[in-house]
Structures are given as C-alpha cells and as structure tokens.
Design a protein around this motif. Structure first.
Motif, short mmCIF file in Angstrom:
data_model
loop_
_atom_site.label_atom_id
_atom_site.label_comp_id
_atom_site.label_asym_id
_atom_site.label_seq_id
_atom_site.Cartn_x
_atom_site.Cartn_y
_atom_site.Cartn_z
N SER A 136 32.15 58.56 36.97
CA SER A 136 31.92 57.24 36.37
C SER A 136 33.16 56.83 35.59
O SER A 136 34.22 57.44 35.71
N GLY A 138 33.42 57.09 32.38
CA GLY A 138 33.62 57.99 31.24
C GLY A 138 33.57 59.46 31.60
O GLY A 138 33.94 60.31 30.79
N GLU A 164 38.07 55.87 35.03
CA GLU A 164 39.07 55.45 34.05
C GLU A 164 40.46 55.43 34.71
O GLU A 164 41.25 54.52 34.46
N PHE A 166 41.04 54.91 37.88
CA PHE A 166 41.04 53.70 38.71
C PHE A 166 41.33 52.47 37.86
O PHE A 166 42.13 51.61 38.23
N PRO A 178 36.80 45.15 35.99
CA PRO A 178 36.95 46.61 36.11
C PRO A 178 37.75 46.94 37.38
O PRO A 178 37.52 46.37 38.44
N GLY A 180 38.22 49.62 39.45
CA GLY A 180 37.83 50.40 40.63
C GLY A 180 37.62 49.56 41.88
O GLY A 180 38.31 49.75 42.90
N PRO A 181 36.69 48.60 41.81
CA PRO A 181 36.45 47.77 43.00
C PRO A 181 37.68 46.98 43.42
O PRO A 181 37.89 46.73 44.60
N ALA A 184 40.00 49.26 45.28
CA ALA A 184 39.39 49.56 46.58
C ALA A 184 39.63 48.40 47.55
O ALA A 184 39.96 48.62 48.72
N GLY A 271 27.40 57.82 40.10
CA GLY A 271 28.28 57.15 39.13
C GLY A 271 29.09 56.09 39.84
O GLY A 271 29.19 56.08 41.08
N GLY A 272 29.70 55.20 39.07
CA GLY A 272 30.39 54.03 39.62
C GLY A 272 31.35 54.32 40.76
O GLY A 272 31.38 53.59 41.76
N VAL A 273 32.13 55.39 40.65
CA VAL A 273 33.14 55.68 41.67
C VAL A 273 32.49 56.11 43.00
O VAL A 273 33.12 56.03 44.06
N ALA A 275 30.58 54.51 44.59
CA ALA A 275 30.50 53.31 45.43
C ALA A 275 31.74 53.18 46.31
O ALA A 275 31.76 52.37 47.23
N ASN A 276 32.75 53.99 46.05
CA ASN A 276 34.02 53.87 46.78
C ASN A 276 33.87 54.33 48.24
O ASN A 276 33.52 55.48 48.52
N CYS A 302 24.87 52.73 42.23
CA CYS A 302 25.95 53.68 41.88
C CYS A 302 26.48 53.33 40.50
O CYS A 302 26.67 54.20 39.66
N THR A 303 26.72 52.04 40.27
CA THR A 303 27.17 51.60 38.95
C THR A 303 25.94 51.49 38.04
O THR A 303 24.81 51.67 38.49
N ASP A 304 26.19 51.18 36.77
CA ASP A 304 25.10 51.20 35.78
C ASP A 304 23.95 50.26 36.16
O ASP A 304 24.18 49.15 36.61
O1 KG4 Z 1 28.87 54.43 36.29
P1 KG4 Z 1 29.60 53.24 35.86
O2 KG4 Z 1 29.09 51.88 36.28
O3 KG4 Z 1 29.74 53.18 34.31
C1 KG4 Z 1 29.94 54.31 33.53
O4 KG4 Z 1 28.95 55.04 33.28
O5 KG4 Z 1 31.11 54.53 33.17
O6 KG4 Z 1 31.10 53.43 36.37
C2 KG4 Z 1 32.06 52.45 36.17
C3 KG4 Z 1 33.35 52.93 36.78
C4 KG4 Z 1 34.52 52.01 36.45
O7 KG4 Z 1 35.60 52.81 36.03
C5 KG4 Z 1 34.81 51.33 37.79
O8 KG4 Z 1 36.15 50.96 37.93
C6 KG4 Z 1 34.40 52.41 38.78
O9 KG4 Z 1 33.25 52.98 38.21
N1 KG4 Z 1 34.08 51.85 40.10
C7 KG4 Z 1 34.77 52.14 41.22
C8 KG4 Z 1 34.19 51.40 42.27
N2 KG4 Z 1 33.15 50.69 41.75
C9 KG4 Z 1 33.11 50.98 40.42
N3 KG4 Z 1 35.83 52.95 41.43
C10 KG4 Z 1 36.32 53.04 42.68
N4 KG4 Z 1 35.83 52.35 43.72
C11 KG4 Z 1 34.77 51.52 43.58
N5 KG4 Z 1 34.28 50.85 44.64
#
Ligand code: KG4
Ligand code: ZN
Length: 342
Positions: A136, A138, A164, A166, A178, A180-181, A184, A271-273, A275-276, A302-304
């Motif tokens: 994620s 964090g 982080e 990303f 943010p 990450g997306p 990507a 966790g957010g990543v 989703a990659n 995947c994200t919050d």
């Molecule tokens: O799980 P999350 O929504 O929140 C936390 O608990 O931190 O994760 C958010 C993180 C961010 O750093 C965002 O840039 C990353 O997940 N993220 C991605 C993608 N979608 C969200 N990183 C890479 N590729 C993605 N498609």
C-alpha cells in the motif's frame, strides 16, 4: 450478522454494509483526491475535516439506498489504525457512537487486516493458510497467514513502502498525486527494453525490501535526460516503465521466495499497489510456474474502501471481539500484535 463498516484512515471515506450470510450488500466511496491534489499529497488536517463532513451523510444515504434501518444492523466496524490520527478519530468516534446509540457491539479494525481479507469479497475466495503480500502507500510486507488474526511477519520494507516509491517516482516525473496509477498509465506507453533499473535487495537472502536505492536511480536517470528543465515525453514513459518493471520484478522474486520458505501454495496480494496490472502479470507468470495460486480483490477493493473494513469487522464481531466505550485509535499498530481468532 449485518455490519456497518467505516474507513477513514487516510484520504478516502469508505462506507459499507456486509452481511455474514449474504456477503456485501452495498458500499460507497468518496475520494479526497481533488482536495489534496494542489498540495501534491495528503494534508492530514484537511483529510480529517472532510471525513467529518462526509461520513455521517454517506452512512445515512447508503442505509437508505440499501433499504436498511438501524434495527437491521448487528454491529459497527471502523478502521482504528494504522493511519492519520485525526482521520482515524473521525471514523472511530462516529462508529463507536452509532454502535452505542443502536445498542450493538463495535470493533476497531486494523486497516491492513482489511486489505489482507479484501480478496475474500470475491467469488473465488482464498482459503487459509496463505502468504500475503501487502503493498500500500504506507506498508510493504510479506505475511504468513495461518488463520484470521494469526499473522507472522516474514519481511517488510526497510525504507519506503512500494506505493510510496510509486508516488515519489511520479512526483519526480512531474505527475500528479496519487502517483501509482499515473505511473502505471504512462508506463503503458513506455519501452520495457530501453532502461534496466536495479532490483533492490534481490541478491541478498531474506524477505525484506528496500526501495530507496531505486528511488535514487530513478532520480539520477531523470536528471541525466533533463535538458533545460525538459524531458522528452517518450523518455518519461520509458523511465516510468523501467521503474514499474523493477518494482514488479522485485516483489515477484520475494513472493516466490516466501512461498518456498513457508511451503505454502496460495498467495494473496492486497493494498493499493495490487491494482497494478504489470505486477499482476508478473505474479501470474511466477505462480503458474510454481504451481501456486494468486488471489486479488477486484480493482476498486485494492485501494482503500469500506467493504474490506465491514468484512474484517464482521468476522471479528462474529468471533466475539468487541470494544469498550472508550474510543481508541492506533496510528501505529503492528499487524502481528492482533488477537488471533480461533
Ligand atoms: O491501499 P491504499 O489505497 O492506501 C494505503 O493504505 O496506503 O494504497 C495507496 C497506494 C498509493 O501509493 C498509490 O499510488 C498506490 O497505492 N497505487 C498504485 C496503483 N493504484 C494505487 N500503485 C501502482 N499501480 C497502481 N495501479
Ligand atoms: Zn490502505
């Protein structure tokens, strides 16, 4: 058992209604991206104020839409940590108070346990035991999961979390938060052959991660190709691709190692990543070769989100876990300190 779930740990207000018999009944999400975008990252005080504005109206609306009254609700779950303290306190205060008013039990959920269980919202849920890769904004952790609440930390990031990394790489490339997306998307137009970025710590034994070297390498590569404050769009895309490939392949190598070390054959990625798409491709190839199975939540979980908190809370409430009236949040909260559910 019907549980109301509330997620307010960072920059998303997530509300959900989860029933242990029927599954997820309804959920709603409000993202604060527009609020924080001009600052290039989450401003904690603004996050708390927005959660205060949004949470209660969203709960009311979701219950109305789902045709659920408070008489139907058997428990309330809210994210109690880890996260931003002010943001957590909004969900915890409202959640605890609603539970008191409705005379039902309340439970404070660990945000990463929520992520870890999110793939169980899908039609082909993973069975215990499994290895979980939590990636994620964090956290970057590999966890051995024997059953609900029985978590052994196998490895974690010694510096930045994958998300982080990303987000920071995106900032260096001039992409908005943010990151990450954004990375990507840009990486999709990048040439995977042009640059070869380092895979941090893969030659050392163990299951820890480090992304700071990769961050520096990215920064130096950007500097090398920047002329008069400008970098060619194709070079930017190629760098984004090389960065993404390096993160995906580092995570894949460590996941393979964790499966071997534990002797387990199921991998849950959350966790957010998670989703990659390129990370999913890389893990898909590895698990197929290793005769292992890999599980994810659908992209929006995947994200919050509130659904994962309602689910985790429902499982804990069902097992008799509940909080007293004192409102408690834990901005820092190691996952392996959670109580096991037998
Ligand atoms: O799980 P999350 O929504 O929140 C936390 O608990 O931190 O994760 C958010 C993180 C961010 O750093 C965002 O840039 C990353 O997940 N993220 C991605 C993608 N979608 C969200 N990183 C890479 N590729 C993605 N498609
Ligand atoms: Zn999260």
């Amino acid at each position: 058992m019907l549980v109301l779930g509330i997620e307010t740990s960072c920059d998303e207000t997530g509300i959900a209604l989860y029933d242990t018999e029927q599954g997820l009944l309804a959920d709603a999400l409000h993202s604060q991206i527009d609020l924080h975008i001009e600052y290039g990252g989450v401003v904690p005080e603004l996050a708390s104020r927005d959660h205060i504005r949004k949470t209660l109206p969203m709960i009311g609306q979701l219950m109305e839409q789902a045709n659920i009254t408070h008489d139907d609700i058997d428990g309330v779950a809210y994210t109690a940590g880890p996260g931003l303290i002010g943001a957590l306190l909004v969900g915890a205060s409202l959640g605890r108070s609603l539970a008191m008013a409705w005379n039902v039990p309340a439970v404070g959920v660990h945000h990463m346990e929520g992520h870890l269980l999110a793939p169980m919202l899908e039609s082909n849920p993973p069975a215990f035991p499994f290895v979980a890769l939590l990636v994620s904004g964090g956290h970057t952790q590999l966890v051995e999961v024997q059953r609900l609440g029985d978590y052994t930390l196998l490895g974690e990031s010694l510096d930045d979390a994958a998300g982080e990394a990303f987000d920071k790489a995106a900032k260096m490339l001039g992409l908005p938060y943010p990151g990450g997306p954004q990375i990507a998307e840009l990486a999709g137009q990048g040439d995977p052959e042009r640059f070869d970025f380092p895979r941090p710590m893969v030659n050392r034994p163990g299951l820890d991660f480090s992304f700071s070297g990769l961050k520096t390498f990215t920064k130096n590569t950007i500097a090398k190709y920047t002329v008069d404050n400008n970098i060619e769009p194709q070079t930017k895309a190629d760098i984004a691709r090389a960065f993404e490939e390096a993160v995906a392949s580092t995570l894949t190598i460590k996941c393979k190692r964790a499966l071997k070390q534990t002797g387990l054959s199921r991998l849950v990625v959350a966790g957010g990543v998670s989703a990659n798409i390129r990370l999913r491709e890389s893990l898909g190839k590895m698990t197929a070769k290793e005769h292992a199975e890999v599980f994810y939540a659908r992209l929006e979980y995947c994200t919050d989100n509130g659904a994962m908190i309602a689910l985790a809370g429902a499982l804990r409430l069902q097992a008799g876990h509940a909080e007293g009236l004192e409102i408690q949040v834990h901005p820092r909260w190691p996952l392996d300190q959670l109580a096991e559910v037998r």
